[in-house]
Design a protein around this motif. Structure first.
Motif, PDB file in Angstrom:
ATOM      1  N   ILE A   1       1.159  -1.100   0.124  1.00  0.00           N
ATOM      2  CA  ILE A   1       0.289   0.065  -0.177  1.00  0.00           C
ATOM      3  C   ILE A   1       1.085   1.162  -0.410  1.00  0.00           C
ATOM      4  O   ILE A   1       0.630   1.988  -0.846  1.00  0.00           O
ATOM      5  CB  ILE A   1      -1.234  -0.059   1.448  1.00  0.00           C
ATOM      6  CG1 ILE A   1      -2.352  -0.952   1.437  1.00  0.00           C
ATOM      7  CG2 ILE A   1      -1.602   1.225   1.138  1.00  0.00           C
ATOM      8  CD1 ILE A   1      -2.811  -1.471   0.057  1.00  0.00           C
ATOM      9  N   VAL A   2       1.824   1.304   0.941  1.00  0.00           N
ATOM     10  CA  VAL A   2       2.263   2.682   1.214  1.00  0.00           C
ATOM     11  C   VAL A   2       3.243   2.342  -0.902  1.00  0.00           C
ATOM     12  O   VAL A   2       3.021   4.354  -1.069  1.00  0.00           O
ATOM     13  CB  VAL A   2       3.254   2.773   2.420  1.00  0.00           C
ATOM     14  CG1 VAL A   2       4.500   3.773   2.756  1.00  0.00           C
ATOM     15  CG2 VAL A   2       2.687   2.980   3.565  1.00  0.00           C
ATOM     16  N   PRO A   3       3.875   1.660  -0.901  1.00  0.00           N
ATOM     17  CA  PRO A   3       4.964   1.788  -2.060  1.00  0.00           C
ATOM     18  C   PRO A   3       3.710   2.544  -3.210  1.00  0.00           C
ATOM     19  O   PRO A   3       4.108   3.180  -4.322  1.00  0.00           O
ATOM     20  CB  PRO A   3       5.215   0.615  -2.530  1.00  0.00           C
ATOM     21  CG  PRO A   3       5.564  -0.122  -1.338  1.00  0.00           C
ATOM     22  CD  PRO A   3       4.612   0.257  -0.008  1.00  0.00           C
ATOM     23  N   SER A   4       3.000   1.688  -3.258  1.00  0.00           N
ATOM     24  CA  SER A   4       2.151   2.244  -4.389  1.00  0.00           C
ATOM     25  C   SER A   4       1.565   3.743  -3.986  1.00  0.00           C
ATOM     26  O   SER A   4       1.375   3.880  -5.565  1.00  0.00           O
ATOM     27  CB  SER A   4       0.373   1.101  -3.902  1.00  0.00           C
ATOM     28  OG  SER A   4       0.895   0.175  -4.984  1.00  0.00           O
ATOM     29  N   VAL A   5       0.639   4.494  -2.497  1.00  0.00           N
ATOM     30  CA  VAL A   5       0.645   5.144  -3.028  1.00  0.00           C
ATOM     31  C   VAL A   5       1.494   6.738  -3.379  1.00  0.00           C
ATOM     32  O   VAL A   5       1.192   7.514  -4.250  1.00  0.00           O
ATOM     33  CB  VAL A   5       0.504   6.241  -1.264  1.00  0.00           C
ATOM     34  CG1 VAL A   5       0.301   7.928  -0.930  1.00  0.00           C
ATOM     35  CG2 VAL A   5      -0.585   5.475  -0.945  1.00  0.00           C
ATOM     36  N   LYS A   6       3.208   6.255  -3.330  1.00  0.00           N
ATOM     37  CA  LYS A   6       4.467   6.890  -3.552  1.00  0.00           C
ATOM     38  C   LYS A   6       4.330   6.789  -5.480  1.00  0.00           C
ATOM     39  O   LYS A   6       5.043   7.805  -6.518  1.00  0.00           O
ATOM     40  CB  LYS A   6       5.535   6.234  -2.657  1.00  0.00           C
ATOM     41  CG  LYS A   6       5.785   5.818  -1.636  1.00  0.00           C
ATOM     42  CD  LYS A   6       7.063   5.645  -0.901  1.00  0.00           C
ATOM     43  CE  LYS A   6       7.250   6.417   0.320  1.00  0.00           C
ATOM     44  NZ  LYS A   6       8.347   5.406   0.947  1.00  0.00           N
TER      45      LYS A   6
ATOM     46  N   LYS B   1      -1.992   3.823  12.884  1.00  0.00           N
ATOM     47  CA  LYS B   1      -0.268   4.270  12.521  1.00  0.00           C
ATOM     48  C   LYS B   1       0.048   3.952  11.684  1.00  0.00           C
ATOM     49  O   LYS B   1       0.699   4.960  11.115  1.00  0.00           O
ATOM     50  CB  LYS B   1       0.326   3.096  13.810  1.00  0.00           C
ATOM     51  CG  LYS B   1       1.823   3.191  12.986  1.00  0.00           C
ATOM     52  CD  LYS B   1       3.293   1.678  13.325  1.00  0.00           C
ATOM     53  CE  LYS B   1       3.154   0.767  12.013  1.00  0.00           C
ATOM     54  NZ  LYS B   1       4.229  -0.113  12.830  1.00  0.00           N
ATOM     55  N   TRP B   2      -0.751   3.243  10.518  1.00  0.00           N
ATOM     56  CA  TRP B   2      -0.090   3.316   9.365  1.00  0.00           C
ATOM     57  C   TRP B   2      -1.079   3.885   8.203  1.00  0.00           C
ATOM     58  O   TRP B   2      -0.787   4.643   7.841  1.00  0.00           O
ATOM     59  CB  TRP B   2      -0.865   2.002   8.903  1.00  0.00           C
ATOM     60  CG  TRP B   2       0.371  -0.030   8.787  1.00  0.00           C
ATOM     61  CD1 TRP B   2      -0.059   0.060   9.733  1.00  0.00           C
ATOM     62  CD2 TRP B   2       1.639   0.410   8.809  1.00  0.00           C
ATOM     63  NE1 TRP B   2       1.311  -1.284  10.368  1.00  0.00           N
ATOM     64  CE2 TRP B   2       1.855  -0.564   8.740  1.00  0.00           C
ATOM     65  CE3 TRP B   2       2.256   1.420   7.583  1.00  0.00           C
ATOM     66  CZ2 TRP B   2       3.451  -0.879   8.664  1.00  0.00           C
ATOM     67  CZ3 TRP B   2       3.377   1.260   7.582  1.00  0.00           C
ATOM     68  CH2 TRP B   2       3.620   0.046   8.051  1.00  0.00           C
ATOM     69  N   ASN B   3      -2.196   4.553   9.198  1.00  0.00           N
ATOM     70  CA  ASN B   3      -2.943   5.778   8.162  1.00  0.00           C
ATOM     71  C   ASN B   3      -2.607   6.892   8.465  1.00  0.00           C
ATOM     72  O   ASN B   3      -1.696   7.560   7.226  1.00  0.00           O
ATOM     73  CB  ASN B   3      -4.433   6.306   9.281  1.00  0.00           C
ATOM     74  CG  ASN B   3      -5.168   4.777   8.840  1.00  0.00           C
ATOM     75  OD1 ASN B   3      -5.739   4.402   7.246  1.00  0.00           O
ATOM     76  ND2 ASN B   3      -6.483   4.971   9.112  1.00  0.00           N
TER      77      ASN B   3
ATOM     78  N   THR C   1      -7.380   2.839  -1.258  1.00  0.00           N
ATOM     79  CA  THR C   1      -7.357   1.172  -0.676  1.00  0.00           C
ATOM     80  C   THR C   1      -9.225   0.798  -0.365  1.00  0.00           C
ATOM     81  O   THR C   1      -9.516   2.106   0.020  1.00  0.00           O
ATOM     82  CB  THR C   1      -6.379   0.725  -0.798  1.00  0.00           C
ATOM     83  OG1 THR C   1      -6.887   1.613   1.234  1.00  0.00           O
ATOM     84  CG2 THR C   1      -5.139   1.219  -1.011  1.00  0.00           C
ATOM     85  N   ILE C   2      -9.165  -0.913  -0.569  1.00  0.00           N
ATOM     86  CA  ILE C   2     -10.505  -0.684  -0.004  1.00  0.00           C
ATOM     87  C   ILE C   2     -10.165  -2.238   1.378  1.00  0.00           C
ATOM     88  O   ILE C   2      -9.855  -2.802  -0.035  1.00  0.00           O
ATOM     89  CB  ILE C   2     -11.752  -0.289  -0.936  1.00  0.00           C
ATOM     90  CG1 ILE C   2     -11.775   0.368  -2.140  1.00  0.00           C
ATOM     91  CG2 ILE C   2     -12.846  -1.440   0.339  1.00  0.00           C
ATOM     92  CD1 ILE C   2     -12.704   0.319  -2.585  1.00  0.00           C
TER      93      ILE C   2
ATOM     94  N   LYS D   1       1.400  11.114   5.974  1.00  0.00           N
ATOM     95  CA  LYS D   1       2.794  11.372   5.853  1.00  0.00           C
ATOM     96  C   LYS D   1       3.291  11.493   3.904  1.00  0.00           C
ATOM     97  O   LYS D   1       3.769  12.429   3.774  1.00  0.00           O
ATOM     98  CB  LYS D   1       3.456  11.060   6.304  1.00  0.00           C
ATOM     99  CG  LYS D   1       4.807  12.129   6.279  1.00  0.00           C
ATOM    100  CD  LYS D   1       5.296  10.789   7.734  1.00  0.00           C
ATOM    101  CE  LYS D   1       6.855  12.166   7.736  1.00  0.00           C
ATOM    102  NZ  LYS D   1       8.007  11.417   9.155  1.00  0.00           N
ATOM    103  N   SER D   2       2.674   9.983   3.258  1.00  0.00           N
ATOM    104  CA  SER D   2       3.378   9.865   1.851  1.00  0.00           C
ATOM    105  C   SER D   2       2.716  10.549   1.539  1.00  0.00           C
ATOM    106  O   SER D   2       3.539  10.958   0.142  1.00  0.00           O
ATOM    107  CB  SER D   2       3.331   8.539   1.674  1.00  0.00           C
ATOM    108  OG  SER D   2       2.562   7.835   1.949  1.00  0.00           O
ATOM    109  N   LEU D   3       1.567  11.452   1.621  1.00  0.00           N
ATOM    110  CA  LEU D   3       0.350  11.719   1.017  1.00  0.00           C
ATOM    111  C   LEU D   3       1.162  12.891   1.157  1.00  0.00           C
ATOM    112  O   LEU D   3       1.095  14.030  -0.631  1.00  0.00           O
ATOM    113  CB  LEU D   3      -0.672  11.749   1.084  1.00  0.00           C
ATOM    114  CG  LEU D   3      -1.618  10.085   0.703  1.00  0.00           C
ATOM    115  CD1 LEU D   3      -3.043  10.180   1.405  1.00  0.00           C
ATOM    116  CD2 LEU D   3      -1.744  10.121  -0.720  1.00  0.00           C
ATOM    117  N   GLN D   4       1.456  14.150   1.323  1.00  0.00           N
ATOM    118  CA  GLN D   4       2.477  14.630   2.038  1.00  0.00           C
ATOM    119  C   GLN D   4       3.585  15.028   0.871  1.00  0.00           C
ATOM    120  O   GLN D   4       3.789  16.024   1.243  1.00  0.00           O
ATOM    121  CB  GLN D   4       2.338  15.614   3.052  1.00  0.00           C
ATOM    122  CG  GLN D   4       0.293  15.446   3.956  1.00  0.00           C
ATOM    123  CD  GLN D   4       0.769  15.749   5.389  1.00  0.00           C
ATOM    124  OE1 GLN D   4       1.569  15.548   5.998  1.00  0.00           O
ATOM    125  NE2 GLN D   4      -0.833  16.486   5.682  1.00  0.00           N
ATOM    126  N   SER D   5       4.652  14.004   1.453  1.00  0.00           N
ATOM    127  CA  SER D   5       5.714  14.109   0.365  1.00  0.00           C
ATOM    128  C   SER D   5       5.414  14.338  -0.981  1.00  0.00           C
ATOM    129  O   SER D   5       4.688  14.405  -1.279  1.00  0.00           O
ATOM    130  CB  SER D   5       6.506  13.125   1.012  1.00  0.00           C
ATOM    131  OG  SER D   5       6.121  12.937   2.790  1.00  0.00           O
TER     132      SER D   5
END
Length: 65
Positions: free
Chosen positions: A11-16, A54-56, A22-23, A61-65
């Motif tokens: 998930i986190v790598p996909s956001v980047k 924590k993951w949210n 995600t659902i 944070k990754s969206l703001q980067s």
């Protein structure tokens, strides 16, 4: 552990890479299924809510980067 591995490895790598949503489709157990985050009768939360928080926060944070 499985949720954390999914978040960290997929998930986190996909956001980047540009994914924006995600659902999680099974919030509660239904009949014979046991994959829900809470039991069928809603009496037991099977996942620590602090882990989800924590993951949210990491996703935000990754969206703001």
């Amino acid at each position: 552990d499985g949720f954390s591995r999914l978040m960290e490895g997929t998930i986190v790598p996909s956001v980047k890479k540009g994914y924006s949503a995600t659902i999680y489709t099974q919030l509660s157990d239904i009949e014979e299924e046991i994959n829900g985050l809470i039991t069928y009768d809603r009496k037991k939360v099977k996942m620590n809510p602090l882990i989800v928080q924590k993951w949210n926060a990491k996703l935000k944070k990754s969206l703001q980067s």
